[in-house]
Design a protein around this motif. Structure first.
Motif, mmCIF file in Angstrom:
data_model
loop_
_atom_site.group_PDB
_atom_site.id
_atom_site.type_symbol
_atom_site.label_atom_id
_atom_site.label_comp_id
_atom_site.label_asym_id
_atom_site.label_seq_id
_atom_site.Cartn_x
_atom_site.Cartn_y
_atom_site.Cartn_z
ATOM 1 N N TYR A 232 131.337 51.771 -29.983
ATOM 2 C CA TYR A 232 130.299 50.625 -29.967
ATOM 3 C C TYR A 232 130.843 49.320 -30.126
ATOM 4 C CZ TYR A 232 127.379 54.806 -30.430
ATOM 5 O OH TYR A 232 127.102 55.998 -30.157
ATOM 6 N N GLY A 233 130.557 48.320 -29.208
ATOM 7 C CA GLY A 233 131.100 46.971 -29.429
ATOM 8 C C GLY A 233 130.019 46.056 -29.909
ATOM 9 N N PHE A 234 130.317 45.437 -30.619
ATOM 10 C CA PHE A 234 129.446 44.150 -31.184
ATOM 11 C C PHE A 234 130.053 42.836 -30.978
ATOM 12 C CE2 PHE A 234 128.885 48.108 -33.300
ATOM 13 C CZ PHE A 234 127.322 48.165 -33.604
ATOM 14 N N THR A 235 128.978 41.582 -30.585
ATOM 15 C CA THR A 235 129.633 40.225 -30.396
ATOM 16 C C THR A 235 128.677 39.514 -31.203
ATOM 17 O OG1 THR A 235 128.190 40.004 -28.685
ATOM 18 C CG2 THR A 235 130.588 40.671 -28.305
ATOM 19 N N ASP A 236 128.837 38.074 -31.740
ATOM 20 C CA ASP A 236 127.887 37.164 -32.244
ATOM 21 C C ASP A 236 127.845 36.012 -31.237
ATOM 22 O OD1 ASP A 236 130.323 35.583 -32.398
ATOM 23 O OD2 ASP A 236 129.996 35.603 -34.849
ATOM 24 N N ARG A 237 126.992 35.119 -31.445
ATOM 25 C CA ARG A 237 126.736 34.022 -30.765
ATOM 26 C C ARG A 237 128.000 33.105 -30.347
ATOM 27 N NH1 ARG A 237 122.263 30.717 -33.404
ATOM 28 N NH2 ARG A 237 122.412 29.430 -31.486
ATOM 29 N N ASP A 238 129.208 33.257 -31.067
ATOM 30 C CA ASP A 238 130.327 32.491 -30.973
ATOM 31 C C ASP A 238 131.387 33.109 -30.210
ATOM 32 O OD1 ASP A 238 129.225 30.286 -32.325
ATOM 33 O OD2 ASP A 238 129.690 31.189 -34.377
ATOM 34 N N GLY A 239 131.061 34.312 -29.846
ATOM 35 C CA GLY A 239 132.118 35.178 -28.941
ATOM 36 C C GLY A 239 132.967 35.834 -30.148
ATOM 37 N N LYS A 240 132.530 36.032 -31.380
ATOM 38 C CA LYS A 240 133.458 36.733 -32.141
ATOM 39 C C LYS A 240 132.798 38.151 -31.960
ATOM 40 C CE LYS A 240 134.218 33.297 -35.713
ATOM 41 N NZ LYS A 240 134.163 32.856 -37.150
ATOM 42 N N TRP A 241 133.824 39.305 -32.113
ATOM 43 C CA TRP A 241 133.512 40.433 -31.932
ATOM 44 C C TRP A 241 134.181 41.564 -32.868
ATOM 45 C CZ3 TRP A 241 137.622 43.648 -30.798
ATOM 46 C CH2 TRP A 241 138.788 43.162 -30.326
ATOM 47 N N TYR A 242 133.506 42.799 -32.946
ATOM 48 C CA TYR A 242 134.444 43.922 -33.543
ATOM 49 C C TYR A 242 133.790 45.225 -32.832
ATOM 50 C CZ TYR A 242 129.982 45.509 -36.033
ATOM 51 O OH TYR A 242 128.688 45.926 -36.509
ATOM 52 N N ILE A 243 134.867 46.036 -32.710
ATOM 53 C CA ILE A 243 134.501 47.402 -32.094
ATOM 54 C C ILE A 243 134.606 48.638 -33.100
ATOM 55 C CG2 ILE A 243 135.271 49.151 -30.259
ATOM 56 C CD1 ILE A 243 136.387 46.828 -28.801
ATOM 57 N N GLN A 244 133.428 49.415 -33.343
ATOM 58 C CA GLN A 244 133.438 50.563 -34.188
ATOM 59 C C GLN A 244 133.710 51.830 -33.323
ATOM 60 O OE1 GLN A 244 129.558 51.812 -35.457
ATOM 61 N NE2 GLN A 244 130.505 52.081 -37.572
ATOM 62 N N ASP B 152 138.340 37.318 -32.374
ATOM 63 C CA ASP B 152 137.503 36.018 -32.555
ATOM 64 C C ASP B 152 137.203 35.761 -30.981
ATOM 65 O OD1 ASP B 152 137.674 35.716 -35.133
ATOM 66 O OD2 ASP B 152 139.612 34.402 -35.035
ATOM 67 N N SER B 153 137.958 36.067 -29.978
ATOM 68 C CA SER B 153 137.592 35.888 -28.644
ATOM 69 C C SER B 153 138.116 37.036 -27.656
ATOM 70 C CB SER B 153 138.148 34.611 -27.933
ATOM 71 O OG SER B 153 139.714 34.728 -28.367
ATOM 72 N N ASP B 154 137.696 36.746 -26.197
ATOM 73 C CA ASP B 154 138.112 38.045 -25.294
ATOM 74 C C ASP B 154 137.611 39.257 -25.464
ATOM 75 O OD1 ASP B 154 139.488 38.675 -22.982
ATOM 76 O OD2 ASP B 154 141.445 38.767 -23.857
ATOM 77 N N TYR B 155 136.361 39.304 -25.739
ATOM 78 C CA TYR B 155 135.678 40.662 -26.389
ATOM 79 C C TYR B 155 135.984 41.634 -24.943
ATOM 80 C CZ TYR B 155 132.072 44.071 -26.436
ATOM 81 O OH TYR B 155 131.406 45.478 -26.395
ATOM 82 N N VAL B 156 135.573 41.089 -23.761
ATOM 83 C CA VAL B 156 135.366 42.010 -22.692
ATOM 84 C C VAL B 156 136.990 42.878 -22.350
ATOM 85 C CG1 VAL B 156 135.154 42.052 -20.179
ATOM 86 C CG2 VAL B 156 133.685 40.543 -21.600
#
Length: 207
Positions: A158-170, A185-189
Motif C-alpha cells: 500500500y502506497g501513501f503520499t502527502d501534499r508535498d510529495g513525500k511518501w511511504y509504502i507499507q 521525499d520524492s519520486d513516489y511513482v
C-alpha cells in the motif's frame, strides 16, 4: 537656556525581520506626563511617525521619554530614551509577537515585567506564527493519504503520499503476519513501480 521650539522625534517601527511596519500605533510619553500619539504610515514614509516635541507643554534636553509601539499580529514593545540635543532624533522599535508580556498578580495595580528569549529555527530565523516550530504529534503519518494498493498476492503493498510529495509504502506479509515500511521525499511513482525490489524495514527504523 530654554530648549528650541522645534525638536522632531522620528520613530521607525520594524517587524522581526527589520521590515518597516505601516499601521502601527506609536505613543510618546514625556517624563512629566505629556503624551503624543500617532499611527505609522502605510505609504510614503512607510513604517514611521514624526513627533514634534513643541506640541508638549514642557520639555528639555536630557528629559526621559517612553515610546510604546503596537500592532495587531506583530506585538507590543516599550522602550525608554532621552531627548537629545540638536533639532531632532530618530528612534527604532522592533516588534515581536512575544516582545511584551504583562504578568499580573492578585493585586491588579501591580505589574511585573517578564523577559523572554525568542526561539529560533536551526537556520537562525525567529519563530513566528507564520513560521512555527515543527512539531510531530502522536500521529506523524496523519498527513499521508493512500494512493495505491496491491493486494492481489502475498505480500501486499500500500502506497501513501502527502501534499508535498513525500511518501511511504507499507508491505504486509500475510503469511508471516509482518508489516514493514520504506519511505522517501520524492519520486513516489518510480518507487511504487519498483516496490518489489525495495528494501523494507521496521517502522521504528524507517520513521
Amino acid at each position: 537656556m530654554p530648549p528650541p521650539s522645534i525638536h522632531l522625534v522620528v520613530v521607525k517601527v520594524q517587524d522581526l525581520y527589520e521590515n518597516l511596519l505601516g499601521g502601527a500605533t506609536v505613543t510618546l510619553t514625556h517624563a512629566d506626563g505629556g503624551t503624543l500619539s500617532d499611527t505609522t504610515a502605510s505609504t510614503g514614509d512607510v513604517g514611521q511617525v514624526t513627533f514634534n516635541l513643541s506640541d508638549l507643554d514642557e520639555w528639555a534636553t536630557g528629559d526621559s521619554i517612553t515610546l510604546v509601539a503596537s500592532k495587531t499580529g506583530e506585538g507590543t514593545k516599550t522602550q525608554t530614551g532621552t531627548i537629545s540635543s540638536g533639532g531632532g532624533q530618530t528612534e527604532t522599535i522592533q516588534l515581536a509577537e512575544t516582545s511584551d508580556f504583562d504578568f499580573e498578580r492578585t493585586d491588579p495595580d501591580t505589574r511585573y515585567g517578564l523577559s523572554f528569549n525568542m526561539l529560533v529555527h536551526y537556520d537562525g530565523e525567529k519563530v513566528t506564527r507564520s513560521r512555527p516550530l515543527p512539531v510531530i504529534g502522536a500521529d506523524q503519518l496523519g498527513d499521508y493519504q493512500v494512493s495505491d494498493g496491491d493486494d492481489a498476492s502475498d505480500p501486499q503493498y500500500y502506497g501513501f503520499t502527502d501534499r508535498d510529495g513525500k511518501w511511504y509504502i507499507q508491505k504486509i506479509n500475510v503469511a508471516d503476519g509482518t508489516y514493514r515500511f520504506i519511505r522517501g521525499d520524492s519520486d513516489y511513482v518510480t518507487n511504487w513501480e519498483n516496490r518489489a525490489t525495495l528494501t523494507f524495514d521496521y517502522y521504528f527504523n524507517i520513521f
